[in-house]
Design a protein around this motif. Structure first.
Motif, short mmCIF file in Angstrom:
data_model
loop_
_atom_site.label_atom_id
_atom_site.label_comp_id
_atom_site.label_asym_id
_atom_site.label_seq_id
_atom_site.Cartn_x
_atom_site.Cartn_y
_atom_site.Cartn_z
N ARG A 124 68.31 99.99 16.98
CA ARG A 124 69.20 99.53 15.92
C ARG A 124 70.55 100.27 15.95
NH1 ARG A 124 66.67 96.03 12.74
NH2 ARG A 124 64.38 95.98 12.78
N GLN A 125 70.52 101.55 16.31
CA GLN A 125 71.78 102.29 16.43
C GLN A 125 72.65 101.70 17.54
OE1 GLN A 125 70.66 106.36 17.01
NE2 GLN A 125 70.46 106.78 14.82
N TRP A 157 72.48 98.65 18.71
CA TRP A 157 72.87 97.30 18.31
C TRP A 157 74.03 97.33 17.32
CZ3 TRP A 157 72.02 92.43 19.79
CH2 TRP A 157 72.30 91.40 18.89
N GLU A 158 73.99 98.22 16.37
CA GLU A 158 75.06 98.30 15.37
C GLU A 158 76.36 98.82 15.98
OE1 GLU A 158 75.10 97.21 12.32
OE2 GLU A 158 73.02 96.53 12.40
N ARG A 218 78.40 95.86 17.57
CA ARG A 218 78.68 94.65 16.81
C ARG A 218 80.15 94.26 16.88
NH1 ARG A 218 74.89 93.18 12.57
NH2 ARG A 218 76.67 92.41 11.37
#
Length: 302
Positions: A232-233, A235-236, A239
């Protein structure tokens, strides 16, 4: 040995430069920076090898010039030893005087001695007041006129004659090689510019773009929770890597280190490349993310 160093250095520089362009095209900035640093290191190494070779040749020329200077200086300083004639040097003293001017001979001798002493005194004063490097500088100026060393020097017969025309065949070969090299360089620049430039693309017909990601982590304490947090890190952090901000992007966990991401609306081909490059280039400590697949998804897809 120097040619081998040039060969390996040139190959390393070519490979590093190629991968710099490749990683820039893939929008993988960290890898491009590493390859750029490697390219600079190889270039500095090649430059050092070239400079060392030039310095070695300059030192050899200086030693050759010093040898010639010493040779010329020795020739300037050498003096011929006077050879004494055989027999009696003052045989004229035993002869009978034949003219009344015979009495002036001793006077002339004394005068010559005095003049010689005066000249010796002037010479000593001049040598004491003159600069000690005058002869050495004169020898340095005359060293260029000295004959070349017959042991290791270039034969004068092998040198081109003054005013002789250069070989036309050699000139044509150099000119042809220059034209071919210029054409290849221009083709390379135009090709790289065409590959790396950003073009406006039409919007995709699909409603979303789906990605399948795999997260690999090293270490015994890397649990599934840590793996999900790292995914998630990453992926964020990517963005905002596309031309259109990913305001509607979700990431779900599939298990076994696999994750599925969905982006709405669908991305263009260039934005896909940018997003993929950012995800695979950005890294955390002991974490590596791989984009397994990327494609379009419609509303009726599961």
């Amino acid at each position: 040995m120097r040619r081998v160093a040039y060969l390996f250095g040139g190959a390393a520089a070519a490979g590093a430069g190629t991968y710099v362009v490749v990683y820039l095209y893939r929008w993988q900035w960290q890898r491009a920076i590493l390859c750029g640093v490697l390219l600079l290191v190889v270039e500095v190494l090649l430059l050092g090898i070239v400079l060392l070779g030039r310095l070695a040749r300059i030192e050899e020329r200086m030693r050759d010039a010093d040898r010639r200077q010493e040779d010329v200086l020795a020739r300037l300083r050498e003096k011929e030893a006077p050879t004494a004639p055989s027999g009696d040097r003052f045989r004229w003293l035993d002869d009978e005087p034949t003219s009344p001017t015979y009495v002036f001979v001793p006077v002339l001798m004394v005068t010559g001695v005095l003049l010689s002493g005066l000249a010796w005194l002037v010479q000593r004063i001049a040598s004491a007041t003159a600069r000690p490097m005058a002869e050495r500088r004169l020898a340095g100026r005359l060293s260029v006129l000295a004959a070349p060393d017959p042991d290791g020097g270039t034969d004068l017969d092998d040198l081109p004659r003054p005013g002789a025309r250069r070989d036309r065949g050699r000139t044509l070969r150099v000119l042809a090689a220059g034209v071919v090299a210029s054409a290849l360089l221009a083709a390379l620049v135009v090709g790289l510019a065409d590959l790396t430039q950003t073009r406006e693309e039409e919007a995709a017909d699909s409603e979303a773009t789906s990605l399948l990601l795999r997260v690999d982590m090293r270490g015994t304490d890397m649990t599934a929770e840590r793996q999900s947090l790292a995914a998630r890190q990453l992926w964020e952090s990517c963005r905002d890597s596309t031309s259109a901000p990913l305001s509607r992007a979700s990431l779900g966990e599939l298990g076994d280190g696999l994750f599925a991401g969905v982006v709405r609306p669908a991305l263009s081909n260039h934005d896909r490349m940018r997003l993929r490059g950012c995800l695979e280039d950005t890294g955390l400590d002991r974490t590596h993310l791989t984009v397994v697949g990327i494609g379009d998804a419609d509303a009726d897809d599961d």
